[in-house]
Design a protein around this motif. Structure first.
Motif, PDB file in Angstrom:
ATOM      1  N   VAL A  52      -0.631   6.372   8.902  1.00  0.00           N
ATOM      2  CA  VAL A  52       0.661   5.712   8.699  1.00  0.00           C
ATOM      3  C   VAL A  52       1.776   6.479   9.392  1.00  0.00           C
ATOM      4  N   ASN A  53       1.802   7.787   9.220  1.00  0.00           N
ATOM      5  CA  ASN A  53       2.878   8.584   9.823  1.00  0.00           C
ATOM      6  C   ASN A  53       2.806   8.577  11.345  1.00  0.00           C
ATOM      7  N   ASP A  54       1.602   8.622  11.897  1.00  0.00           N
ATOM      8  CA  ASP A  54       1.459   8.532  13.355  1.00  0.00           C
ATOM      9  C   ASP A  54       1.998   7.200  13.841  1.00  0.00           C
TER      10      ASP A  54
ATOM     11  N   GLN B 259      -5.805  11.992   3.146  1.00  0.00           N
ATOM     12  CA  GLN B 259      -5.291  12.742   4.296  1.00  0.00           C
ATOM     13  C   GLN B 259      -5.262  11.867   5.548  1.00  0.00           C
ATOM     14  N   GLU B 260      -6.354  11.139   5.779  1.00  0.00           N
ATOM     15  CA  GLU B 260      -6.429  10.269   6.948  1.00  0.00           C
ATOM     16  C   GLU B 260      -5.494   9.065   6.812  1.00  0.00           C
ATOM     17  N   PHE B 261      -5.342   8.545   5.599  1.00  0.00           N
ATOM     18  CA  PHE B 261      -4.455   7.411   5.357  1.00  0.00           C
ATOM     19  C   PHE B 261      -3.018   7.797   5.703  1.00  0.00           C
TER      20      PHE B 261
ATOM     21  N   MET C  55       0.821  -1.204   0.000  1.00  0.00           N
ATOM     22  CA  MET C  55       0.000   0.000   0.000  1.00  0.00           C
ATOM     23  C   MET C  55       0.858   1.259   0.000  1.00  0.00           C
ATOM     24  N   TYR C  56       1.999   1.197   0.675  1.00  0.00           N
ATOM     25  CA  TYR C  56       2.847   2.377   0.775  1.00  0.00           C
ATOM     26  C   TYR C  56       4.295   1.963   1.039  1.00  0.00           C
ATOM     27  N   ALA C  57       5.193   2.933   0.897  1.00  0.00           N
ATOM     28  CA  ALA C  57       6.608   2.729   1.219  1.00  0.00           C
ATOM     29  C   ALA C  57       7.008   3.804   2.230  1.00  0.00           C
ATOM     30  N   ILE C  58       7.967   3.467   3.073  1.00  0.00           N
ATOM     31  CA  ILE C  58       8.435   4.386   4.106  1.00  0.00           C
ATOM     32  C   ILE C  58       9.855   4.860   3.779  1.00  0.00           C
TER      33      ILE C  58
END
Length: 219
Positions: free
Chosen positions: A204-206, A198-200, A143-146
């Motif tokens: 993730v960042n939190d 925005q919520e997604f 879904m995402y990369a960090i």
């Protein structure tokens, strides 16, 4: 279009669809949008529109390729094998060939423009979010990369994630509609997409920020 011809075309579509994000329900939603957008437009050929809507994704088989071109070729061969009006086949195939993102601006007929709008509208809003996540999963992509302990928001990132797809594809759709009805619906769905993203990202960042606690435990 008579019911027998519709059923023949529909049956062929049902034999061909293979992707969960582009399944028969997606086809029916696109068809319904096509009918809604066409209502009020001038000189719409419903033989062409309905057939193109039913067959627009038959070129998909779970592999990455130009499914629109493949689907147009498959449709050409199929329609020539049944009792479909020969003088309308090329228009059907052109609408299918130019229904994807990369072909924006190549649509010359009202049927092609309506199909494009219908397909793209099903790619935004709540349905677009759901379908995008399913599609990413189908290709076993994350879904995402960090990067640097935060979600990567680079639309040109090497990693093929849902976030990259949203930034590079979905956000480009809102201003690329031909019909007034599609534009109105897209503006409403844009707000949904922006709120969800925005919520997604915040979630993730939190969550990533909590990882610093691990340093106090593992050392």
């Amino acid at each position: 279009m008579n019911k027998e011809l519709f059923k023949t075309i529909e049956s062929f579509m049902l034999e061909c669809v293979k992707e969960s994000a582009h399944d028969k329900e997606h086809v029916y939603r696109v068809l319904n949008y096509c009918l809604f957008f066409a209502d009020g437009e001038n000189n719409v050929d419903y033989d062409i529109l309905i057939t193109a809507a039913l067959l627009h994704d038959i070129g998909r088989d779970g592999k990455k390729k130009n499914h629109a071109v493949v689907g147009a070729e498959m449709s050409y061969n199929f329609l020539n094998s049944i009792s479909f009006p020969k003088d309308k086949i090329e228009a059907v195939c052109d609408a299918i060939k130019y229904h994807n993102n990369n072909s924006y601006g190549n649509q010359e007929t009202i049927e092609a423009k309506i199909l494009y709008d219908a397909d793209k509208l099903d790619a935004v809003g709540v349905m677009g979010i759901a379908r995008s996540l399913i599609g990413i999963g189908n290709y076993n992509n994350p879904m995402y990369a960090i990067i640097d302990n935060k979600i990567d928001l680079n639309e040109n990132a090497d990693s093929d994630t849902y976030i990259r797809y949203y930034l590079s594809h979905i956000t480009k759709n809102y201003d690329r509609f031909f019909t007034g009805k599609a534009k109105d619906l897209a503006n409403k769905m844009k707000a949904v997409d922006e709120y969800y993203m925005q919520e997604f990202v915040k979630t993730v960042n939190d969550n990533q920020s909590y990882s610093r606690l691990l340093d106090d435990i593992v050392h």
